[in-house]
Design a protein around this motif. Structure first.
Motif, PDB file in Angstrom:
ATOM      1  N   ASP A 191      32.734  50.295  29.025  1.00 60.16           N
ATOM      2  CA  ASP A 191      32.198  51.355  29.210  1.00 60.16           C
ATOM      3  C   ASP A 191      32.864  52.790  30.096  1.00 60.16           C
ATOM      4  N   GLY A 192      34.142  52.233  30.272  1.00 56.82           N
ATOM      5  CA  GLY A 192      35.086  53.299  30.960  1.00 56.82           C
ATOM      6  C   GLY A 192      35.171  53.256  32.419  1.00 56.82           C
ATOM      7  N   THR A 193      34.168  52.364  33.123  1.00 53.09           N
ATOM      8  CA  THR A 193      34.071  52.482  34.327  1.00 53.09           C
ATOM      9  C   THR A 193      35.498  51.690  34.949  1.00 53.09           C
ATOM     10  N   VAL A 194      36.133  52.487  36.118  1.00 58.29           N
ATOM     11  CA  VAL A 194      37.280  52.152  36.576  1.00 58.29           C
ATOM     12  C   VAL A 194      36.977  51.161  37.814  1.00 58.29           C
ATOM     13  N   ILE A 195      37.587  50.059  37.861  1.00 58.05           N
ATOM     14  CA  ILE A 195      37.293  49.318  39.116  1.00 58.05           C
ATOM     15  C   ILE A 195      38.622  49.498  39.792  1.00 58.05           C
ATOM     16  N   THR A 196      38.500  49.727  40.997  1.00 62.14           N
ATOM     17  CA  THR A 196      39.984  49.917  41.859  1.00 62.14           C
ATOM     18  C   THR A 196      40.323  48.813  42.559  1.00 62.14           C
ATOM     19  N   PRO A 197      41.696  48.332  42.390  1.00 60.99           N
ATOM     20  CA  PRO A 197      42.149  47.266  42.843  1.00 60.99           C
ATOM     21  C   PRO A 197      41.802  47.190  44.504  1.00 60.99           C
ATOM     22  N   LYS A 198      41.413  45.970  44.818  1.00 63.62           N
ATOM     23  CA  LYS A 198      41.450  45.704  46.054  1.00 63.62           C
ATOM     24  C   LYS A 198      42.282  45.012  46.942  1.00 63.62           C
ATOM     25  N   TYR A 199      42.998  44.158  45.940  1.00 64.15           N
ATOM     26  CA  TYR A 199      44.114  43.429  46.458  1.00 64.15           C
ATOM     27  C   TYR A 199      45.343  43.779  45.265  1.00 64.15           C
TER      28      TYR A 199
END
Length: 385
Positions: free
Chosen positions: A75-83
């Motif tokens: 859906d285009g949601t960007v998941i930011t990298p945590k590691y």
């Protein structure tokens, strides 16, 4: 007349405070838990996740890995990298939690062990707060259970007098418990985990009962082997863990990216204005730390002595955040060498005698001769004098 202020009472009600000059109570917190800070990302992942999930997991193992490593959802949601690190290590860590083996995150200080532990618990169970903080004084009650002594004296041992530890609560709820700095906990307290991890049960002999873990329970521990006062794990306990070693960032670019991301997050939480361009100073701090840590300059031409400290990524984040605060409150908002010089000195010189010699030698043989670093050299010389 002072303006009455409403203060939340422990029972959930409110009372009025008329003390002049008292700041109004706020619902904001300085450091929200991972499941709150990244609630929108976790919700988006859960909505898009159509893969099988282990018992009581909020997400599938693949979605947990995406939450840690980042990505873009359909859906285009960007998941930011945590590691930022090897994908395979994260996949092994997540897979371990889906089995009956506990997970031990091992590495030198500053390799994001606690950060990864918290985000794994948040993604798997939606709760990262079932935490035992390991110290030299951690008692066995912190791992097993304790007692409400007022009730114990009044009524004797019963269920209502029992005070469950975070580990016992996780066993009952089928969620993930965390133990930070496992090797700082005394050996006899560490071994209280053996029965929990092998038999998945916690006996309560005072009541003639036991608490059995329900599906979904697991435990994440962190440890490092460079801490003073380390209590080595017994072979019996170590066998109960799958160990994943988290390395230092592989490249300068990775480390710069990690520092920049965390400084931005910390700056927002501290309400510090974003500097117009702090990338150059972040890269400089990372370069200094890596060269002193590795014992050689980035071009491989000059060997340098290493100080006694670890000079981890976490310390680089602290130095840059402190410099950002200096620039915001006592400068023009632009991150400059003078803002980070004192922080670098404090991170490098842990042993006032030996480390100061190492730092002075590095300044004179490396920093002084490097093109474009004259302002940095002068700032470091000023605070080192």
């Amino acid at each position: 007349m002072p303006v009455p202020e409403t203060i939340a009472k422990p029972g959930g009600g409110a009372e009025t405070d008329t003390a002049p000059g008292r700041p109004q109570a706020s619902t904001e917190v300085l450091r929200p838990h991972a499941e709150h800070a990244f609630a929108a990302e976790l919700a988006a992942l859960a909505a898009a996740d159509d893969r099988p999930r282990p018992a009581r997991w909020r997400l599938s193992p693949r979605a947990v890995a995406t939450y840690l490593l980042g990505g873009t959802l359909p859906d285009g949601t960007v998941i930011t990298p945590k590691y930022v690190g090897p994908r395979r290590l994260v996949e092994v860590a997540v897979t371990t939690l889906a089995t009956d083996r506990a997970l031990l995150l091992l590495g030198v200080p500053g390799t994001a062990k606690t950060w990864v532990s918290e985000h794994l618990a948040a993604a798997v169970s939606g709760d990262s707060t079932l935490l035992v903080q390991g110290t030299a004084g951690t008692p066995e009650e912190a791992v097993r259970y304790g007692w409400n002594y007022a009730r114990l004296l009044a009524h004797g041992p019963d269920r209502d007098a029992l005070v469950p530890s975070p580990v016992m609560r996780a066993m009952s709820l089928g969620t993930t418990a965390r133990v930070e700095e496992l090797t700082r906990i005394p050996a006899d307290v560490q071994d209280a985990l053996i029965t929990i991890l092998s038999e998945k049960t916690l006996p309560v002999p005072e009541l003639g009962e036991e608490v059995q873990a329900v599906p979904g329970f697991n435990l994440i521990a962190t440890a490092n082997d460079r801490d003073r006062g380390v209590n080595e794990l017994s072979s019996a306990l170590r066998r109960r863990f799958n160990t994943v070693v988290l390395p230092l960032p592989a490249t300068p670019e990775d480390e710069v990216d990690i520092v920049a991301r965390r400084v931005e997050q910390l700056g927002r939480s501290l309400e510090l204005p974003a500097p117009p361009d702090g990338a150059a100073e972040i890269r400089r701090v990372v370069t200094v730390f890596r060269e002193l840590r590795d014992g050689v300059t980035a071009d491989g031409r000059t060997k340098v002595k290493s100080p006694s400290g670890t000079l981890s990524t976490a310390e680089a984040i602290s130095v840059v955040t402190g410099g950002l605060a200096l620039a915001a409150h006592f400068g023009d908002g632009v991150l400059r060498p003078a803002d980070v010089a004192a922080g670098i000195l404090g991170a490098v010189v842990r042993d006032p005698a030996a480390d100061r010699v190492v730092w002075q030698e590095y300044l004179e043989t490396v920093v002084r001769e490097r093109d474009g670093w004259k302002d940095f050299y002068r700032a470091c010389r000023e605070v080192s004098a």
